[in-house]
Design a protein around this motif. Structure first.
Motif, short mmCIF file in Angstrom:
data_model
loop_
_atom_site.label_atom_id
_atom_site.label_comp_id
_atom_site.label_asym_id
_atom_site.label_seq_id
_atom_site.Cartn_x
_atom_site.Cartn_y
_atom_site.Cartn_z
N LEU A 1 -18.07 12.37 -36.37
CA LEU A 1 -19.48 12.60 -36.70
C LEU A 1 -19.71 12.24 -38.17
N ILE A 2 -20.70 11.36 -38.39
CA ILE A 2 -21.02 10.98 -39.77
C ILE A 2 -22.48 11.30 -40.05
N THR A 3 -22.74 11.99 -41.15
CA THR A 3 -24.12 12.15 -41.61
C THR A 3 -24.31 11.14 -42.74
N GLY A 4 -25.54 10.67 -42.91
CA GLY A 4 -25.79 9.69 -43.98
C GLY A 4 -25.22 8.33 -43.66
N ALA A 5 -25.04 8.04 -42.37
CA ALA A 5 -24.42 6.76 -41.97
C ALA A 5 -25.33 5.57 -42.21
N ILE B 1 -18.52 7.08 -32.56
CA ILE B 1 -19.00 7.62 -33.84
C ILE B 1 -20.41 8.15 -33.58
N TYR B 2 -20.55 9.46 -33.73
CA TYR B 2 -21.89 10.08 -33.65
C TYR B 2 -22.50 9.97 -35.04
N ILE B 3 -23.74 9.48 -35.10
CA ILE B 3 -24.39 9.49 -36.42
C ILE B 3 -25.72 10.23 -36.32
N LEU B 4 -25.97 11.08 -37.30
CA LEU B 4 -27.24 11.82 -37.31
C LEU B 4 -28.26 10.96 -38.04
N VAL B 5 -29.27 10.50 -37.30
CA VAL B 5 -30.25 9.58 -37.91
C VAL B 5 -31.66 10.07 -37.65
N ARG B 6 -32.50 9.85 -38.65
CA ARG B 6 -33.93 10.13 -38.46
C ARG B 6 -34.66 8.79 -38.27
N PRO B 7 -35.82 8.81 -37.62
CA PRO B 7 -36.59 7.56 -37.55
C PRO B 7 -37.11 7.25 -38.95
N ARG C 1 -23.17 6.37 -31.32
CA ARG C 1 -24.17 7.18 -30.62
C ARG C 1 -25.11 7.75 -31.69
N ALA C 2 -26.34 7.15 -31.74
CA ALA C 2 -27.31 7.62 -32.74
C ALA C 2 -27.98 8.89 -32.23
N ILE C 3 -27.79 9.97 -32.95
CA ILE C 3 -28.38 11.25 -32.54
C ILE C 3 -29.57 11.55 -33.44
N TYR C 4 -30.72 11.77 -32.80
CA TYR C 4 -31.91 12.07 -33.57
C TYR C 4 -31.69 13.37 -34.34
N LEU D 1 -20.85 19.73 -30.31
CA LEU D 1 -19.97 20.90 -30.41
C LEU D 1 -18.73 20.74 -29.53
N SER D 2 -18.87 20.04 -28.42
CA SER D 2 -17.75 19.92 -27.49
C SER D 2 -16.75 18.84 -27.87
N TYR D 3 -17.22 17.75 -28.48
CA TYR D 3 -16.32 16.59 -28.62
C TYR D 3 -15.91 16.20 -30.04
N THR D 4 -16.68 16.66 -31.04
CA THR D 4 -16.39 16.14 -32.40
C THR D 4 -14.98 16.53 -32.88
#
Ligand SMILES: CCCCCCCCCCCCCCCC(=O)SCCNC(=O)CCNC(=O)[C@H](O)C(C)(C)COP(=O)(O)OP(=O)(O)OC[C@H]1O[C@@H](n2cnc3c(N)ncnc32)[C@H](O)[C@@H]1OP(=O)(O)O
Ligand SMILES: NC(=O)C1=CN([C@@H]2O[C@H](COP(=O)(O)OP(=O)(O)OC[C@H]3O[C@@H](n4cnc5c(N)ncnc54)[C@H](OP(=O)(O)O)[C@@H]3O)[C@@H](O)[C@H]2O)C=CC1
Length: 478
Positions: A14-18, A40-46, A80-83, A102-105
């Protein structure tokens, strides 16, 4: 086989600020060296009318990811871009996405932050402190989490001269400040900000220091590490030299100097310009993630990612490379004119924000970073090199400037001779202007002051005598 590559090869990360400067280079290196990683899960905003998915596609289609596409052709399926919006208290992640995270990171790299020096304290607190706390809360519920790496800044404790790889505390507890943000209105917050930040220069630095305190307090049993880079610059070597895509730190000033808007800058020429190439920061970050997960150090280790104590460069040297004058006392912007006032005012505002960092030097200890270097296999020391001893600054800065032209300004490199010509023209105008100004002032002085007249006659007669002597001696020699 590289141990670090193999380690990430089977992970969900999981990466924030990707979508930011550091985050993109981090993702690129991960995919290039561990193409088999799960996701790679990334937390992204529109942003700017683009959905998170469209933003990811844009990143993947950029020059930075060209090599990745060769070694990992299905890279688009592995992101995987996560809103998410870190400005919201719950990070605005949907229930389903949260469950998946929560399950996979397995590993978290927390890079997201507001890096604006003048951000309102409320916003800087939310993004840099509360969002970090929220992420730690999530991490504590992750069943497969092996390591959490938090990106801080080497300047978090820039109120000190010598900075050790430990967490220093701020006078007021982060929780108290977070609580007060809920009921104080903006103008009161503005009034108390200088008192709160104390001897730190801005809200960015202050909130990054508070975030470290939150990490210390709330990391529970997590395998936690903090990385503190100094001023992050363009890539040194990977995936290619000179890559940069934002104007933060010195980059904006290099542009202003290169375009001829900025001719001089008030700086301490001998002060250390503590730059670190972004690929060095990324290599250290990946090595730290691996070490933290595999060795599970008993406490949170802090790693300084700096260059000044190992291979120092100073602002004088940097300024020289840009044909710019670094002067200790004057503050002068060479090319002026009413049509440029607005631009100049903005530039001066930027300079006033950066001035703090170019007039001081700090001494950061690097015991943990050096320890880690010895823990790496010879192969990993090469593949995940974070040793800045072999960095040639002049060569690096040259590539940095070319990188700005190519990747940031997207200028035609065939026009470099033309640009050099333009730069020369601006410099000549500057010299001409200064000479004319000097002559006018001098002429006025001579007209009004006997002392000035005496000095002038002394200089003229001295030059005349010198020339006569020179002519006589060359006639004798002939
Ligand atoms: C030659 C060699 C010597 C170099 C010598 C450099 C020393 C360099 C020391 C850095 C030391 C960091 C030490 C902490 C390192 C971290 O830990 S964090 C990362 C660093 N963070 C940053 O650099 C963020 C700094 N930037 C800011 O905070 C804000 O942009 C500022 C400076 C307060 C300006 O805010 P603002 O007036 O609202 O302006 P903003 O909308 O951001 O931009 C307005 C204009 O200024 C320009 N601008 C913005 N930032 C910059 C900049 N850094 N430079 C120039 N222009 C800029 C923009 O291009 C924009 O132009 P337009 O788009 O309007 O044409
Ligand atoms: N650059 C430097 O010189 C240094 C940086 N650092 C640290 O490194 C880290 C990365 O910095 P850098 O890459 O340069 O910074 P950038 O400004 O380039 O990137 C910041 C990232 O944070 C994301 N972000 C900001 N606000 C939100 C939000 N509300 N919700 C979701 N995501 C958000 C941005 O997303 P979006 O694209 O949507 O805006 C972006 O991906 C930071 O923690 C910084 O403190 C430390 C030392 C020096």
């Amino acid at each position: 086989m590289s141990m670090i590559s193999a380690f990430y090869g089977s992970k969900s990360i999981l990466i924030t600020g990707a979508t930011g400067f550091l985050g993109k280079v981090l993702m690129e290196k991960l995919f290039r060296t561990s193409p088999d990683l799960k996701v790679i899960y990334i937390l992204v905003r529109p942003k700017a009318g683009q959905t998170p998915q469209q933003r990811v596609l844009q990143i993947l289609n950029s020059k930075l990811f060209e090599k990745v596409k060769e070694v990992c052709p299905n890279v688009h399926k592995k992101i995987r871009a996560i809103y998410a919006d870190l400005d919201q208290n719950d990070l605005a992640i949907s229930k389903e996405d949260m469950q998946e995270l929560l399950s996979y990171t397995n590993i978290i790299f927390h890079c997201a932050a507001t890096v604006r020096f003048d951000d309102h304290l409320r916003h800087a607190m939310q993004l840099n402190v509360s969002a970090t706390q929220q992420l730690l809360l999530m991490a504590n519920q992750m069943t497969k989490l092996e390591a959490f790496v938090h990106i801080s800044t080497a300047y978090a404790n820039c109120n000190l001269k010598y900075i050790d790889e430990v967490i220093y505390s701020c006078p007021v507890e982060p929780k108290k400040i977070m609580d007060s943000m809920e009921w104080l209105d903006d103008s009161i917050i503005e009034d108390i900000t200088p008192k709160l930040i104390g001897d730190r220069p801005n809200t960015y630095i202050y909130t990054k220091a508070l975030a470290e305190m939150v990490v210390q307090k709330e990391s529970g049993n997590l395998n936690m590490a903090i990385i503190r880079p100094s001023i992050v610059g363009a890539t040194w070597q990977e995936p290619f030299p000179g890559w940069i895509d934002n104007i933060n730190g010195p980059t904006g000033l290099i542009i202003a100097a290169g375009k001829g808007f900025l001719r001089a800058l008030r700086a301490t020429p001998m002060a250390v310009a503590d730059l670190v190439p972004v690929d060095i920061v990324v290599n250290l970050t990946l090595a730290v993630g691996w070490y933290t997960a595999v060795q599970r150090p008993k406490s949170t280790l802090i790693y300084h990612c700096t260059s000044g104590n190992i291979n120092p460069c100073n602002w004088g040297k940097m300024g020289h490379k840009h044909l710019m004058c670094i002067v200790p006392t004057s503050y002068l912007v060479g090319v002026t004119g009413p049509w440029m006032t607005k631009l100049m005012n903005r530039l001066l505002r930027t300079l006033s924000m950066l001035e703090y960092f170019i007039n001081r030097s700090w001494d950061w200890s690097t015991y943990n970073t050096e320890m880690l270097m010895f823990e790496l296999s010879p192969e990993d020391q090469k593949l995940f090199n974070f040793d800045v001893r072999h960095l040639n600054w002049m060569e690096y800065i040259e590539n940095y400037v070319l990188g700005i032209k190519m990747y940031l300004l997207k200028e035609d490199m065939a026009k470099i001779p033309e640009a050099k010509q333009h730069f020369k023209k601006l410099r000549n105008i500057h010299y001409l202007f200064n000479t004319a100004l000097f002559l006018i002032v001098w002429r006025l002085l001579i007209a009004r002051s006997q002392i000035a007249r005496n000095v002038w006659f002394f200089i003229v007669s001295f030059c005349y005598k010198f020339l006569s002597y020179f002519r006589a001696s060359s006639t004798l020699n002939a």
